[in-house]
Design a protein around this motif. Structure first.
Motif, PDB file in Angstrom:
ATOM      1  N   GLN A   1      -5.744   9.061   3.180  1.00  7.11           N
ATOM      2  CA  GLN A   1      -5.591  10.225   4.062  1.00  7.11           C
ATOM      3  C   GLN A   1      -6.368  11.426   3.526  1.00  7.11           C
ATOM      4  O   GLN A   1      -6.720  12.325   4.280  1.00  7.11           O
ATOM      5  N   VAL A   2      -6.623  11.422   2.202  1.00 10.33           N
ATOM      6  CA  VAL A   2      -7.266  12.562   1.549  1.00 10.33           C
ATOM      7  C   VAL A   2      -8.420  12.078   0.679  1.00 10.33           C
ATOM      8  O   VAL A   2      -8.287  11.079  -0.043  1.00 10.33           O
ATOM      9  N   LEU A   3      -9.549  12.774   0.752  1.00 14.94           N
ATOM     10  CA  LEU A   3     -10.695  12.503  -0.113  1.00 14.94           C
ATOM     11  C   LEU A   3     -11.068  13.782  -0.845  1.00 14.94           C
ATOM     12  O   LEU A   3     -11.068  14.869  -0.268  1.00 14.94           O
ATOM     13  N   VAL A   4     -11.412  13.644  -2.119  1.00 17.28           N
ATOM     14  CA  VAL A   4     -11.858  14.777  -2.940  1.00 17.28           C
ATOM     15  C   VAL A   4     -13.237  14.474  -3.505  1.00 17.28           C
ATOM     16  O   VAL A   4     -13.474  13.387  -4.036  1.00 17.28           O
TER      17      VAL A   4
ATOM     18  N   MET B   1       0.847  -1.189   0.000  1.00 14.86           N
ATOM     19  CA  MET B   1       0.000   0.000   0.000  1.00 14.86           C
ATOM     20  C   MET B   1       0.885   1.243   0.000  1.00 14.86           C
ATOM     21  O   MET B   1       1.762   1.387   0.837  1.00 14.86           O
ATOM     22  N   PRO B   2       0.652   2.169  -0.950  1.00 13.55           N
ATOM     23  CA  PRO B   2       1.452   3.394  -0.974  1.00 13.55           C
ATOM     24  C   PRO B   2       1.309   4.167   0.328  1.00 13.55           C
ATOM     25  O   PRO B   2       0.270   4.108   0.990  1.00 13.55           O
ATOM     26  N   ALA B   3       2.324   4.917   0.682  1.00 14.89           N
ATOM     27  CA  ALA B   3       2.303   5.656   1.942  1.00 14.89           C
ATOM     28  C   ALA B   3       1.252   6.757   1.933  1.00 14.89           C
ATOM     29  O   ALA B   3       0.655   7.064   2.962  1.00 14.89           O
TER      30      ALA B   3
ATOM     31  N   ARG C   1       1.983   7.739  -5.608  1.00 11.27           N
ATOM     32  CA  ARG C   1       0.972   7.844  -4.562  1.00 11.27           C
ATOM     33  C   ARG C   1      -0.259   7.034  -4.979  1.00 11.27           C
ATOM     34  O   ARG C   1      -0.528   6.867  -6.160  1.00 11.27           O
ATOM     35  N   GLY C   2      -0.994   6.563  -3.995  1.00 13.98           N
ATOM     36  CA  GLY C   2      -2.184   5.783  -4.309  1.00 13.98           C
ATOM     37  C   GLY C   2      -3.312   6.693  -4.764  1.00 13.98           C
ATOM     38  O   GLY C   2      -3.616   7.691  -4.119  1.00 13.98           O
ATOM     39  N   VAL C   3      -3.926   6.360  -5.876  1.00 15.31           N
ATOM     40  CA  VAL C   3      -5.059   7.123  -6.403  1.00 15.31           C
ATOM     41  C   VAL C   3      -6.199   6.150  -6.679  1.00 15.31           C
ATOM     42  O   VAL C   3      -6.072   5.261  -7.519  1.00 15.31           O
ATOM     43  N   THR C   4      -7.301   6.323  -5.962  1.00 15.37           N
ATOM     44  CA  THR C   4      -8.485   5.487  -6.151  1.00 15.37           C
ATOM     45  C   THR C   4      -9.646   6.377  -6.558  1.00 15.37           C
ATOM     46  O   THR C   4      -9.906   7.398  -5.924  1.00 15.37           O
TER      47      THR C   4
ATOM     48  N   VAL D   1      -3.960   5.721 -13.688  1.00 18.67           N
ATOM     49  CA  VAL D   1      -4.692   5.295 -12.492  1.00 18.67           C
ATOM     50  C   VAL D   1      -5.170   3.866 -12.680  1.00 18.67           C
ATOM     51  O   VAL D   1      -5.848   3.546 -13.657  1.00 18.67           O
ATOM     52  N   THR D   2      -4.835   2.997 -11.736  1.00 14.35           N
ATOM     53  CA  THR D   2      -5.144   1.570 -11.867  1.00 14.35           C
ATOM     54  C   THR D   2      -6.244   1.093 -10.921  1.00 14.35           C
ATOM     55  O   THR D   2      -6.655  -0.063 -11.002  1.00 14.35           O
TER      56      THR D   2
END
Length: 300
Positions: A138-141, A1-3, A32-35, A80-81
């Motif tokens: 940690q962040v939501l948009v 899992m990315p930091a 960075r993780g992007v979901t 983005v995967t």
């Protein structure tokens, strides 16, 4: 899992590329993780390709399936995967919209019973709680309370994201959905009022008098955010071409030859590659020279 992990919640395919495509591409490239969670397949979107008009809801009603491939292609352009559909593909349907007298979107006269705007809020939020607790961002948009311009699906996405953020942090709530996770920072995507005015003036100076017809660069501008309300800006100009490529992938919805694309390449890239945000939860971190965060993970 990315930091560092970012979760975005959007209503329809193409919303993500238009709103935060450059940020997504930049963060993905940086590891960075992007979901991305998309709430509907956009079944009622306007079709701009004449040869595909048969996909419309009042004909074959297969636009959603077509846009499923469009967003897959867009994600490939952005790098983005991790893309998901809220509750699974087809769980919620595009609610549709119409324009009101003030130029904002509002609910359509008729709405399908499967429409996302009619979804049970707790049920929809629970689908997102499960994603939040798995991804642990940690962040939501997402959108502001008005969905930026009033579309009922955008407003519902805001409600679902806000409710799910609160529920996901409660240790005793629905333990079966995973271990509790408190998202540190929530942002609402925004359009800088001053930057939009500058862009309109540049169009006028370039001889374009038809784009945004009826709007005055020095008059009231709907859908924009006063600069005093902005909290962060991500300068992803180096990834603007990826954003534009992702927008092109949404071919049924976006014609990539409109406003701002007529500008010089550098100016156009700056318009599309710099993205603004309002802070809805959390505390601002280190600020840049213009008084805004330059990284959504600042302070974490």
């Amino acid at each position: 899992m990315p930091a560092q992990r970012l979760l975005l919640v959007h209503a329809h395919p193409d919303d993500e590329s238009i709103g935060q495509g450059a940020t997504m591409a930049k963060y993905a490239a940086e590891g960075r993780g992007v979901t991305l969670v998309t709430c509907t397949a956009g079944e009622l979107g306007e079709i701009l390709v004449p040869s595909l008009e048969h996909l419309a809801a009042d004909k074959d009603d297969t636009l959603g399936e077509h846009r499923r491939q469009e967003i897959a292609d867009a994600m490939a352009e952005l790098g983005v995967t991790d893309h998901r559909w809220l509750g699974g593909f087809g769980r919620y349907r595009d609610s549709g919209m119409k324009w009101d007298d003030d130029g904002n979107a509002t609910a359509a006269d008729e709405m399908d019973e499967r429409a996302f705007a009619n979804a049970d809020l707790l049920e929809a939020a629970n689908h997102l709680v499960e994603v939040i607790r798995e991804v642990r961002p940690q962040v939501l948009v997402t959108y502001d309370q008005f969905g930026q311009y009033g579309h009922p699906d955008h407003i519902q996405a805001h409600r679902v994201a806000t409710y799910a953020t609160a529920l996901a942090a409660v240790p005793s709530y629905r333990r079966d959905l995973g271990e509790a996770w408190d998202i540190s920072k929530v942002y609402w995507g925004a359009m800088s009022e001053s930057r939009f005015r500058e862009g309109m003036r540049a169009l006028r100076d370039a001889g374009d008098t038809t784009s945004f017809e009826g709007m005055d660069p020095d008059g009231p501008l709907p859908w924009t955010t006063p600069d005093a309300d902005l909290a962060a800006v991500v300068d992803a100009t180096d990834y603007a071409e990826r954003k534009i490529a992702a927008m092109k992938a949404h071919a049924t919805q976006i014609t990539v030859d409109g406003p701002f694309f007529a500008l010089s390449n550098n100016a156009g890239n700056h318009v599309w590659g710099v993205e603004y945000y309002r802070l809805a939860k959390g505390t601002q971190g280190e600020l840049g020279p213009d008084g805004l965060e330059t990284d959504l993970f600042a302070g974490l």
